[in-house]
Design a protein around this motif. Structure first.
Motif, PDB file in Angstrom:
ATOM      1  N   GLU A 295       0.839  -1.300   0.206  1.00  7.47           N
ATOM      2  CA  GLU A 295       0.010  -0.079  -0.016  1.00  7.47           C
ATOM      3  C   GLU A 295       0.738   1.226  -0.167  1.00  7.47           C
ATOM      4  OE1 GLU A 295      -3.422   0.931  -0.010  1.00  7.47           O
ATOM      5  OE2 GLU A 295      -3.490  -1.063  -0.818  1.00  7.47           O
ATOM      6  N   GLU A 296       0.401   2.228  -0.929  1.00  7.97           N
ATOM      7  CA  GLU A 296       1.361   3.314  -0.756  1.00  7.97           C
ATOM      8  C   GLU A 296       0.777   4.461   0.122  1.00  7.97           C
ATOM      9  OE1 GLU A 296       0.994   5.283  -4.629  1.00  7.97           O
ATOM     10  OE2 GLU A 296       2.626   4.045  -5.608  1.00  7.97           O
ATOM     11  N   PRO A 297       1.695   5.246   0.798  1.00  3.99           N
ATOM     12  CA  PRO A 297       0.828   6.224   1.564  1.00  3.99           C
ATOM     13  C   PRO A 297       0.032   7.182   0.936  1.00  3.99           C
ATOM     14  CG  PRO A 297       3.241   6.129   1.793  1.00  3.99           C
ATOM     15  CD  PRO A 297       3.049   5.119   0.768  1.00  3.99           C
ATOM     16  N   ALA A 298      -0.935   7.786   1.851  1.00  5.70           N
ATOM     17  CA  ALA A 298      -1.751   8.852   1.051  1.00  5.70           C
ATOM     18  C   ALA A 298      -1.036   9.853   0.610  1.00  5.70           C
ATOM     19  CB  ALA A 298      -2.733   9.269   2.231  1.00  5.70           C
ATOM     20  N   ASP A 299       0.198  10.566   0.920  1.00  2.00           N
ATOM     21  CA  ASP A 299       0.814  11.389   0.263  1.00  2.00           C
ATOM     22  C   ASP A 299       1.483  10.929  -1.033  1.00  2.00           C
ATOM     23  OD1 ASP A 299       2.605   9.796   1.758  1.00  2.00           O
ATOM     24  OD2 ASP A 299       3.835  11.537   2.004  1.00  2.00           O
ATOM     25  N   GLN A 300       1.852  10.081  -1.087  1.00  3.53           N
ATOM     26  CA  GLN A 300       2.296   9.286  -2.271  1.00  3.53           C
ATOM     27  C   GLN A 300       1.265   9.278  -3.377  1.00  3.53           C
ATOM     28  OE1 GLN A 300       5.418   8.466  -3.303  1.00  3.53           O
ATOM     29  NE2 GLN A 300       6.166   9.347  -1.350  1.00  3.53           N
ATOM     30  N   ARG A 301      -0.154   8.735  -2.915  1.00  2.20           N
ATOM     31  CA  ARG A 301      -1.250   8.722  -4.017  1.00  2.20           C
ATOM     32  C   ARG A 301      -1.496  10.227  -4.344  1.00  2.20           C
ATOM     33  NH1 ARG A 301      -2.839   4.554  -0.635  1.00  2.20           N
ATOM     34  NH2 ARG A 301      -4.022   5.892   0.562  1.00  2.20           N
ATOM     35  N   SER A 302      -1.448  11.235  -3.185  1.00  2.00           N
ATOM     36  CA  SER A 302      -1.807  12.453  -3.665  1.00  2.00           C
ATOM     37  C   SER A 302      -0.783  13.232  -4.695  1.00  2.00           C
ATOM     38  CB  SER A 302      -1.748  13.321  -2.517  1.00  2.00           C
ATOM     39  OG  SER A 302      -2.924  13.001  -1.460  1.00  2.00           O
ATOM     40  N   LEU A 303       0.340  12.821  -4.404  1.00  2.77           N
ATOM     41  CA  LEU A 303       1.486  13.372  -5.319  1.00  2.77           C
ATOM     42  C   LEU A 303       1.228  12.780  -6.896  1.00  2.77           C
ATOM     43  CD1 LEU A 303       4.003  14.619  -6.031  1.00  2.77           C
ATOM     44  CD2 LEU A 303       5.237  12.531  -5.347  1.00  2.77           C
ATOM     45  N   MET A 304       0.775  11.586  -6.864  1.00  2.00           N
ATOM     46  CA  MET A 304       0.564  10.914  -8.196  1.00  2.00           C
ATOM     47  C   MET A 304      -0.439  11.509  -8.813  1.00  2.00           C
ATOM     48  SD  MET A 304       2.063   8.871 -10.048  1.00  2.00           S
ATOM     49  CE  MET A 304       2.021   7.751 -11.500  1.00  2.00           C
ATOM     50  N   VAL A 305      -1.571  11.642  -8.151  1.00  2.00           N
ATOM     51  CA  VAL A 305      -2.719  12.522  -8.725  1.00  2.00           C
ATOM     52  C   VAL A 305      -2.569  13.961  -9.135  1.00  2.00           C
ATOM     53  CG1 VAL A 305      -4.968  13.153  -8.055  1.00  2.00           C
ATOM     54  CG2 VAL A 305      -4.389  11.227  -7.302  1.00  2.00           C
ATOM     55  N   LEU A 306      -1.627  14.609  -8.245  1.00  2.00           N
ATOM     56  CA  LEU A 306      -1.401  16.113  -8.916  1.00  2.00           C
ATOM     57  C   LEU A 306      -0.436  15.864 -10.002  1.00  2.00           C
ATOM     58  CD1 LEU A 306      -1.235  18.929  -7.706  1.00  2.00           C
ATOM     59  CD2 LEU A 306       0.913  18.563  -6.540  1.00  2.00           C
ATOM     60  N   LEU A 307       0.546  14.790  -9.949  1.00  2.00           N
ATOM     61  CA  LEU A 307       1.127  14.993 -11.340  1.00  2.00           C
ATOM     62  C   LEU A 307       0.497  14.632 -12.414  1.00  2.00           C
ATOM     63  CD1 LEU A 307       4.314  12.991  -9.972  1.00  2.00           C
ATOM     64  CD2 LEU A 307       4.400  15.389 -10.665  1.00  2.00           C
TER      65      LEU A 307
ATOM     66  N   GLY B 167       6.929   4.747 -12.258  1.00  2.00           N
ATOM     67  CA  GLY B 167       5.951   5.779 -12.889  1.00  2.00           C
ATOM     68  C   GLY B 167       6.020   7.004 -12.012  1.00  2.00           C
ATOM     69  N   LYS B 168       6.212   7.435 -10.971  1.00  2.00           N
ATOM     70  CA  LYS B 168       6.383   8.602 -10.470  1.00  2.00           C
ATOM     71  C   LYS B 168       7.292   9.348 -11.002  1.00  2.00           C
ATOM     72  CE  LYS B 168       4.375   7.168  -6.304  1.00  2.00           C
ATOM     73  NZ  LYS B 168       5.232   5.840  -5.422  1.00  2.00           N
ATOM     74  N   ARG B 169       8.672   8.756 -10.730  1.00  2.00           N
ATOM     75  CA  ARG B 169       9.731   9.612 -11.299  1.00  2.00           C
ATOM     76  C   ARG B 169       9.700   9.949 -12.892  1.00  2.00           C
ATOM     77  NH1 ARG B 169      14.172   5.646  -8.512  1.00  2.00           N
ATOM     78  NH2 ARG B 169      14.217   6.431  -6.646  1.00  2.00           N
ATOM     79  N   VAL B 170       9.119   9.001 -13.694  1.00  2.00           N
ATOM     80  CA  VAL B 170       8.991   9.345 -15.301  1.00  2.00           C
ATOM     81  C   VAL B 170       7.874  10.251 -15.406  1.00  2.00           C
ATOM     82  CG1 VAL B 170       8.333   8.239 -17.349  1.00  2.00           C
ATOM     83  CG2 VAL B 170       9.926   6.974 -15.826  1.00  2.00           C
ATOM     84  N   LEU B 171       6.852  10.412 -14.614  1.00  2.00           N
ATOM     85  CA  LEU B 171       5.724  11.227 -14.770  1.00  2.00           C
ATOM     86  C   LEU B 171       6.258  12.714 -14.456  1.00  2.00           C
ATOM     87  CD1 LEU B 171       2.890  11.905 -15.884  1.00  2.00           C
ATOM     88  CD2 LEU B 171       1.997  11.280 -13.501  1.00  2.00           C
ATOM     89  N   LEU B 172       6.893  12.710 -13.179  1.00  2.00           N
ATOM     90  CA  LEU B 172       7.535  14.005 -12.761  1.00  2.00           C
ATOM     91  C   LEU B 172       8.401  14.578 -13.694  1.00  2.00           C
ATOM     92  CD1 LEU B 172       7.730  16.182 -10.473  1.00  2.00           C
ATOM     93  CD2 LEU B 172       9.547  14.715  -9.398  1.00  2.00           C
ATOM     94  N   GLY B 173       9.535  13.838 -14.320  1.00  2.00           N
ATOM     95  CA  GLY B 173      10.186  14.280 -15.311  1.00  2.00           C
ATOM     96  C   GLY B 173       9.597  14.518 -16.478  1.00  2.00           C
ATOM     97  N   ALA B 174       8.519  13.940 -17.040  1.00  2.00           N
ATOM     98  CA  ALA B 174       7.875  14.353 -18.372  1.00  2.00           C
ATOM     99  C   ALA B 174       7.223  15.423 -18.183  1.00  2.00           C
ATOM    100  CB  ALA B 174       6.871  13.358 -18.699  1.00  2.00           C
ATOM    101  N   VAL B 175       6.513  16.036 -16.974  1.00  2.00           N
ATOM    102  CA  VAL B 175       5.865  17.109 -16.663  1.00  2.00           C
ATOM    103  C   VAL B 175       6.804  18.437 -16.689  1.00  2.00           C
ATOM    104  CG1 VAL B 175       4.476  18.360 -14.853  1.00  2.00           C
ATOM    105  CG2 VAL B 175       3.833  15.970 -15.552  1.00  2.00           C
ATOM    106  N   VAL B 176       7.978  18.009 -15.852  1.00  2.00           N
ATOM    107  CA  VAL B 176       9.038  19.227 -15.728  1.00  2.00           C
ATOM    108  C   VAL B 176       9.650  19.435 -17.188  1.00  2.00           C
ATOM    109  CG1 VAL B 176      11.282  19.592 -14.999  1.00  2.00           C
ATOM    110  CG2 VAL B 176       9.681  18.815 -13.496  1.00  2.00           C
TER     111      VAL B 176
END
Length: 103
Positions: A19-31, A91-100
Motif C-alpha cells: 500500500e502506498e501512503p496517502a501522500d504518495q497517492r496524492s502526489l501521483m494524482v497531482l502529477l 512511474g512517479k519519477r518518469v511522470l514528474l520528469g515528463a511534466v517538468v
C-alpha cells in the motif's frame, strides 16, 4: 471445535503490491492532473494559434492538418518510451520528469 479459518492479509501474499501512503497517492494524482492541464493548454493554444500561422506561412489545409496532428503523434509516439522508462525507473519519477520537461 477449533476454527480452521486462516486470515490472509494482502501484504502476506507473495508478490502483493504494498500500500502506498496517502501522500504518495496524492502526489501521483497531482502529477497526472498537471500533465493533463499542460496537455490541454497545448491543444487549446495550438487551435487558436493555427489561424494566424496559416495566413503568415501560407499553409494549405493539408499542412494545417499535419501541424495539428503533430501534437497527437508526439503524444502517441512517446507512450512506448514512457512505458519502458516507467518500468525501469518507476512511474512517479518518469511522470514528474515528463511534466517538468514538457512545461
Amino acid at each position: 471445535a477449533p476454527s480452521t479459518e486462516v486470515e490472509v492479509k494482502l501484504s502476506d501474499r507473495v508478490g502483493a503490491p504494498e500500500e502506498e501512503p496517502a501522500d504518495q497517492r496524492s502526489l501521483m494524482v497531482l502529477l497526472v492532473a498537471a500533465a493533463y492541464v499542460v496537455w490541454t493548454m497545448d491543444k487549446v493554444n495550438l487551435s487558436v494559434a493555427i489561424l494566424p500561422m496559416t495566413s503568415e506561412f501560407n499553409w494549405s489545409s493539408s499542412e494545417v492538418g499535419q501541424v495539428q496532428s503533430a501534437l497527437f503523434w508526439g503524444y502517441a509516439s512517446t507512450q512506448v518510451l514512457g512505458g519502458f522508462l516507467a518500468t525501469k525507473f518507476g512511474g512517479k519519477r518518469v511522470l514528474l520528469g515528463a511534466v517538468v520537461l514538457w512545461s
